[in-house]
Design an enzyme around this catalytic site. Structure first.
Site, mmCIF file in Angstrom:
data_model
loop_
_atom_site.group_PDB
_atom_site.id
_atom_site.type_symbol
_atom_site.label_atom_id
_atom_site.label_comp_id
_atom_site.label_asym_id
_atom_site.label_seq_id
_atom_site.Cartn_x
_atom_site.Cartn_y
_atom_site.Cartn_z
ATOM 1 N N GLU A 92 39.963 22.181 31.711
ATOM 2 C CA GLU A 92 39.829 23.636 31.839
ATOM 3 C C GLU A 92 41.029 24.328 31.219
ATOM 4 O OE1 GLU A 92 39.979 27.666 33.829
ATOM 5 O OE2 GLU A 92 41.497 26.107 33.785
ATOM 6 N N ASP A 147 38.705 29.032 42.161
ATOM 7 C CA ASP A 147 39.759 28.935 41.149
ATOM 8 C C ASP A 147 40.429 30.279 40.900
ATOM 9 O OD1 ASP A 147 41.380 27.976 39.156
ATOM 10 O OD2 ASP A 147 39.803 27.798 37.642
HETATM 11 ZN ZN LIG Z 1 42.438 27.101 37.377
#
Ligand SMILES: [Zn+2]
Length: 380
Positions: free
Chosen positions: A143, A167
């Site tokens: 990511e 997140d």
């Molecule tokens: Zn993150």
């Protein structure tokens, strides 16, 4: 409704995850740990996709399913397994309810403060034999280096059509929109010559870039768009008129139309500056040129007020007597990519703090609050 979270167990999961180092592309150990843990918890389906070939990670993304027994539609929760650097040999320090690293690495709360509550959630459902909807867990790689795992996710394996990425910094916060971004690279080509003996024969690529830059709109362009030039590199020696240099930058906007317009405006300023550059008629220098390369980094996301994904979170929060704050985000994350797959995805805050620094910290109470919210969502 209230459920007693096992705080010590949650803290232990977090510590184990954080100390299983996983900088981008080195997520395999975390993936193995998750596979093992969720197998022991009775997962019905564990799938590793074949994204590793595209991302260069030691593992693919994981999709894990716990089939439910209620009528509520399936839902997914997503976290990324990778961290930024310095992220090797992380050692967790715990002072009361506060976790930090030893100071020479990140803690990795981004995004392990989302993963640990998911493991605790499944434990709670099992030991209380709680009826729940079908839950799918998505664990991505890479990511932090361009959402690469998410972009290569085998999302057709999912039964759920909406869910949450866990997140974000903050508590009781849900991010409902985030901008799209374009990455740009600008190569300016002039003509080299000796700067002392024959400067007239040169066209200075650096001067062209400098003049173009003064025409750009940089920083916050309007209330939903930003632009930046972040890298400049070029030139060879002090006595050579620089022939080539390149710049790297980005444009972000919540509006795809503006994203295109501002990106094109940046391109035009460079191209026009080069085209209008004065070359004396007697000079042998070539006309300068500009190559402007645009790469779409990630698409925008924007959820509707009445979307099921927001309605579900709102209802769950109400059960807990909580107010969620609905927020417009400024960054790109896996959720942008999931939304582009047609999976309505909101981002839930995990309490992660000072992320991407060695001062990162995390409060156990924030992970407890998140676990309570997740529990309310799946048992609704
Ligand atoms: Zn993150």
């Amino acid at each position: 409704m209230s459920i007693a979270i096992n705080r010590q167990r949650l803290a232990d999961y977090f510590t184990t995850l954080a100390e299983t180092s996983s900088p981008s592309r080195e997520e395999k150990q975390v993936a193995d740990y998750l596979r093992q843990t969720f197998t022991a918890l009775g997962a019905d389906f564990i799938h590793e996709d074949d994204s590793a070939a595209q991302t260069g990670s030691g593992t693919g993304n994981l999709i894990i399913r716990f089939t439910g027994s209620t009528d509520a539609p399936p839902i997914f929760f997503a976290c990324h397994m990778d961290t930024v650097k310095p992220g090797h040999n992380v050692q967790v320090k715990r002072d009361g309810d506060i976790f930090t690293s030893k100071g020479d690495t990140v803690l990795g709360g981004d995004d392990k403060s989302g993963i640990a509550p998911l493991i605790e959630l499944i434990n709670l459902l099992k030991e209380n034999k709680t009826a729940h909807r079908t839950i799918e867990l998505v664990f991505t790689t890479c990511e932090e280096i361009g959402l690469r795992g998410a972009k290569a996710l085998d999302h057709r394996q999912l039964q759920a059509t909406f869910g949450y990425a866990l997140d974000s910094t903050g508590v009781d916060k849900i991010i409902i929109a985030a901008p799209a971004a374009n990455k740009v690279r600008i190569d300016v080509h002039g003509t080299a010559s000796h700067a002392g003996l024959n400067p007239e024969a040169g066209v200075n690529a650096l001067l062209i870039a400098a003049q173009a830059i003064t025409k750009l709109r940089i920083g916050r362009i309007d209330d939903e768009s930003t632009a930046n030039i972040g890298v400049i590199e070029g030139g060879v020696a002090t006595n050579i008129v620089p022939e080539h240099l390149f710049l790297k930058g980005e444009v972000r906007s919540h509006s795809m139309t503006k994203l295109d317009a501002y990106t094109d405006e940046m391109r035009r300023h460079f191209v026009d500056t080069a085209a209008d550059w004065p070359i004396p008629p007697e000079s042998e220098a070539r006309r300068p040129t500009v190559t402007f390369t645009v790469e779409s980094d990630y698409p925008a996301m924007r959820l509707g007020e009445t979307d099921q994904v927001l309605e579900t979170a709102r209802t769950a929060a109400r059960k807990l007597d909580r107010q969620l704050s609905f927020v417009i985000g400024g960054g790109g994350s896996d959720a942008n990519v999931f939304n582009s797959f047609g999976l309505a995805t909101a981002i839930l805050a995990t309490g992660m703090n000072e992320v991407h620094t060695t001062d990162e910290c995390l409060d156990l109470n924030d992970m407890v609050r998140l676990t309570e919210l997740l529990y309310a969502i799946v048992t609704e």
